[in-house]
Design a protein around this motif. Structure first.
Motif, PDB file in Angstrom:
ATOM      1  N   UNK A 101      -1.675 -14.058 -12.622  1.00 36.59           N
ATOM      2  CA  UNK A 101      -2.017 -12.644 -12.614  1.00 36.59           C
ATOM      3  C   UNK A 101      -2.297 -12.191 -11.184  1.00 36.59           C
ATOM      4  N   UNK A 102      -1.781 -11.029 -10.835  1.00 38.36           N
ATOM      5  CA  UNK A 102      -2.055 -10.424  -9.537  1.00 38.36           C
ATOM      6  C   UNK A 102      -3.237  -9.484  -9.720  1.00 38.36           C
ATOM      7  N   UNK A 103      -4.326  -9.774  -9.013  1.00 42.53           N
ATOM      8  CA  UNK A 103      -5.505  -8.907  -9.061  1.00 42.53           C
ATOM      9  C   UNK A 103      -5.464  -8.004  -7.839  1.00 42.53           C
ATOM     10  N   UNK A 104      -5.142  -6.750  -8.065  1.00 49.70           N
ATOM     11  CA  UNK A 104      -4.914  -5.799  -6.977  1.00 49.70           C
ATOM     12  C   UNK A 104      -6.167  -4.977  -6.709  1.00 49.70           C
ATOM     13  N   UNK A 105      -6.681  -5.102  -5.480  1.00 53.32           N
ATOM     14  CA  UNK A 105      -7.831  -4.312  -5.030  1.00 53.32           C
ATOM     15  C   UNK A 105      -7.330  -3.386  -3.934  1.00 53.32           C
ATOM     16  N   UNK A 106      -7.396  -2.095  -4.169  1.00 52.85           N
ATOM     17  CA  UNK A 106      -6.921  -1.127  -3.187  1.00 52.85           C
ATOM     18  C   UNK A 106      -8.025  -0.124  -2.882  1.00 52.85           C
ATOM     19  N   UNK A 107      -8.198   0.179  -1.615  1.00 53.55           N
ATOM     20  CA  UNK A 107      -9.155   1.195  -1.201  1.00 53.55           C
ATOM     21  C   UNK A 107      -8.730   2.534  -1.787  1.00 53.55           C
ATOM     22  N   UNK A 108      -9.706   3.390  -2.093  1.00 54.63           N
ATOM     23  CA  UNK A 108      -9.354   4.661  -2.734  1.00 54.63           C
ATOM     24  C   UNK A 108      -8.570   5.584  -1.818  1.00 54.63           C
ATOM     25  N   UNK A 109      -8.597   5.342  -0.507  1.00 53.33           N
ATOM     26  CA  UNK A 109      -7.855   6.203   0.413  1.00 53.33           C
ATOM     27  C   UNK A 109      -6.426   5.725   0.649  1.00 53.33           C
ATOM     28  N   UNK A 110      -6.031   4.598   0.056  1.00 48.35           N
ATOM     29  CA  UNK A 110      -4.669   4.081   0.217  1.00 48.35           C
ATOM     30  C   UNK A 110      -3.724   4.967  -0.591  1.00 48.35           C
ATOM     31  N   UNK A 111      -2.607   5.379  -0.001  1.00 45.50           N
ATOM     32  CA  UNK A 111      -1.640   6.205  -0.739  1.00 45.50           C
ATOM     33  C   UNK A 111      -1.055   5.449  -1.938  1.00 45.50           C
ATOM     34  N   UNK A 112      -0.776   6.197  -2.980  1.00 46.10           N
ATOM     35  CA  UNK A 112      -0.252   5.618  -4.206  1.00 46.10           C
ATOM     36  C   UNK A 112       1.079   4.902  -3.962  1.00 46.10           C
ATOM     37  N   UNK A 113       1.882   5.421  -3.067  1.00 47.15           N
ATOM     38  CA  UNK A 113       3.180   4.801  -2.769  1.00 47.15           C
ATOM     39  C   UNK A 113       3.021   3.384  -2.243  1.00 47.15           C
ATOM     40  N   UNK A 114       1.978   3.139  -1.461  1.00 43.94           N
ATOM     41  CA  UNK A 114       1.731   1.789  -0.923  1.00 43.94           C
ATOM     42  C   UNK A 114       1.348   0.828  -2.060  1.00 43.94           C
ATOM     43  N   UNK A 115       0.579   1.328  -3.007  1.00 41.32           N
ATOM     44  CA  UNK A 115       0.203   0.498  -4.158  1.00 41.32           C
ATOM     45  C   UNK A 115       1.446   0.165  -4.981  1.00 41.32           C
ATOM     46  N   UNK A 116       2.343   1.120  -5.141  1.00 44.96           N
ATOM     47  CA  UNK A 116       3.575   0.891  -5.897  1.00 44.96           C
ATOM     48  C   UNK A 116       4.449  -0.139  -5.186  1.00 44.96           C
ATOM     49  N   UNK A 117       4.462  -0.141  -3.858  1.00 42.53           N
ATOM     50  CA  UNK A 117       5.221  -1.165  -3.105  1.00 42.53           C
ATOM     51  C   UNK A 117       4.713  -2.559  -3.443  1.00 42.53           C
ATOM     52  N   UNK A 118       3.401  -2.720  -3.485  1.00 41.50           N
ATOM     53  CA  UNK A 118       2.818  -4.034  -3.789  1.00 41.50           C
ATOM     54  C   UNK A 118       3.146  -4.428  -5.231  1.00 41.50           C
ATOM     55  N   UNK A 119       3.053  -3.478  -6.143  1.00 41.42           N
ATOM     56  CA  UNK A 119       3.400  -3.770  -7.539  1.00 41.42           C
ATOM     57  C   UNK A 119       4.866  -4.176  -7.650  1.00 41.42           C
ATOM     58  N   UNK A 120       5.749  -3.504  -6.911  1.00 37.68           N
ATOM     59  CA  UNK A 120       7.170  -3.847  -6.925  1.00 37.68           C
ATOM     60  C   UNK A 120       7.424  -5.228  -6.365  1.00 37.68           C
ATOM     61  N   UNK A 121       6.709  -5.585  -5.284  1.00 33.40           N
ATOM     62  CA  UNK A 121       6.860  -6.925  -4.696  1.00 33.40           C
ATOM     63  C   UNK A 121       6.424  -7.992  -5.694  1.00 33.40           C
ATOM     64  N   UNK A 122       5.355  -7.720  -6.427  1.00 32.11           N
ATOM     65  CA  UNK A 122       4.878  -8.696  -7.415  1.00 32.11           C
ATOM     66  C   UNK A 122       5.885  -8.851  -8.549  1.00 32.11           C
ATOM     67  N   UNK A 123       6.465  -7.734  -9.004  1.00 36.99           N
ATOM     68  CA  UNK A 123       7.431  -7.815 -10.098  1.00 36.99           C
ATOM     69  C   UNK A 123       8.729  -8.475  -9.651  1.00 36.99           C
ATOM     70  N   UNK A 124       9.152  -8.237  -8.425  1.00 42.62           N
ATOM     71  CA  UNK A 124      10.353  -8.903  -7.913  1.00 42.62           C
ATOM     72  C   UNK A 124      10.125 -10.398  -7.769  1.00 42.62           C
ATOM     73  N   UNK A 125       8.881 -10.788  -7.502  1.00 43.23           N
ATOM     74  CA  UNK A 125       8.566 -12.217  -7.388  1.00 43.23           C
ATOM     75  C   UNK A 125       8.494 -12.883  -8.753  1.00 43.23           C
ATOM     76  N   UNK A 126       8.484 -12.087  -9.816  1.00 39.43           N
ATOM     77  CA  UNK A 126       8.425 -12.652 -11.155  1.00 39.43           C
ATOM     78  C   UNK A 126       7.033 -12.620 -11.764  1.00 39.43           C
ATOM     79  N   UNK A 127       6.124 -11.900 -11.139  1.00 34.39           N
ATOM     80  CA  UNK A 127       4.762 -11.784 -11.671  1.00 34.39           C
ATOM     81  C   UNK A 127       4.610 -10.419 -12.321  1.00 34.39           C
ATOM     82  N   UNK A 128       4.481 -10.412 -13.637  1.00 35.10           N
ATOM     83  CA  UNK A 128       4.407  -9.152 -14.378  1.00 35.10           C
ATOM     84  C   UNK A 128       2.992  -8.791 -14.799  1.00 35.10           C
TER      85      UNK A 128
END
Length: 139
Positions: A101-128
């Motif tokens: 499991x990927x436990x994602x901690x993001x600061x509230x000021x981080x843009x949503x697009x950056x969070x989506x990039x990390x989620x995409x990297x995790x899914x491409x790696x095979x972690x859903x």
């Protein structure tokens, strides 16, 4: 009237019984304390649940902690990385254990697009399995 010794009044005889008033006071205070603390001790609901093999807890899944700070820094398990290194580390974790499991901690000021990039990297790696970590609101 007789001559001789004067009669004396009898003195107080010793009181040989136990004074129970302080004992009753202490016992009433203890009863009040137990009445107030009993609901706090029984805060959970007691249930008699049926048993089943499926109800056994599964082995705890491995997790990878990914953090995004306010300045855009990316960290995996507390170590700073960039996006290609993150993808590599997540692929290694997926190869070792696919249910990680990927436990994602993001600061509230981080843009949503950056969070989506990390989620995409995790899914491409095979972690859903991605969990978003948040703090409980202050009361």
């Amino acid at each position: 009237m007789s001559f001789g010794r004067l009669e004396r009044a009898q003195g107080a005889k010793p009181f040989s019984d136990i004074n129970v008033t302080p004992l009753v006071d202490v016992m009433l205070v203890l009863v009040v304390i137990f009445i107030l603390t009993a609901p706090l001790l029984a805060s959970s609901i007691r249930l008699d649940l049926p048993s089943s093999e499926a109800a056994r807890p599964a082995e705890a899944a491995a997790s990878v902690a990914v953090a995004l700070d306010a300045q855009g820094g990316l960290f995996i398990d507390g170590q700073p990385v960039d996006l290609p290194q993150l993808a590599t580390r997540l692929s290694e974790a997926a190869a070792a254990r696919p249910d990680t499991e990927v436990q994602l901690r993001a600061d509230r000021s981080v843009p949503y697009g950056r969070v989506v990039e990390i989620m995409g990297a995790a899914q491409q790696a095979g972690l859903n399995r991605i969990g978003f970590v948040a703090e409980a609101p202050a009361r």
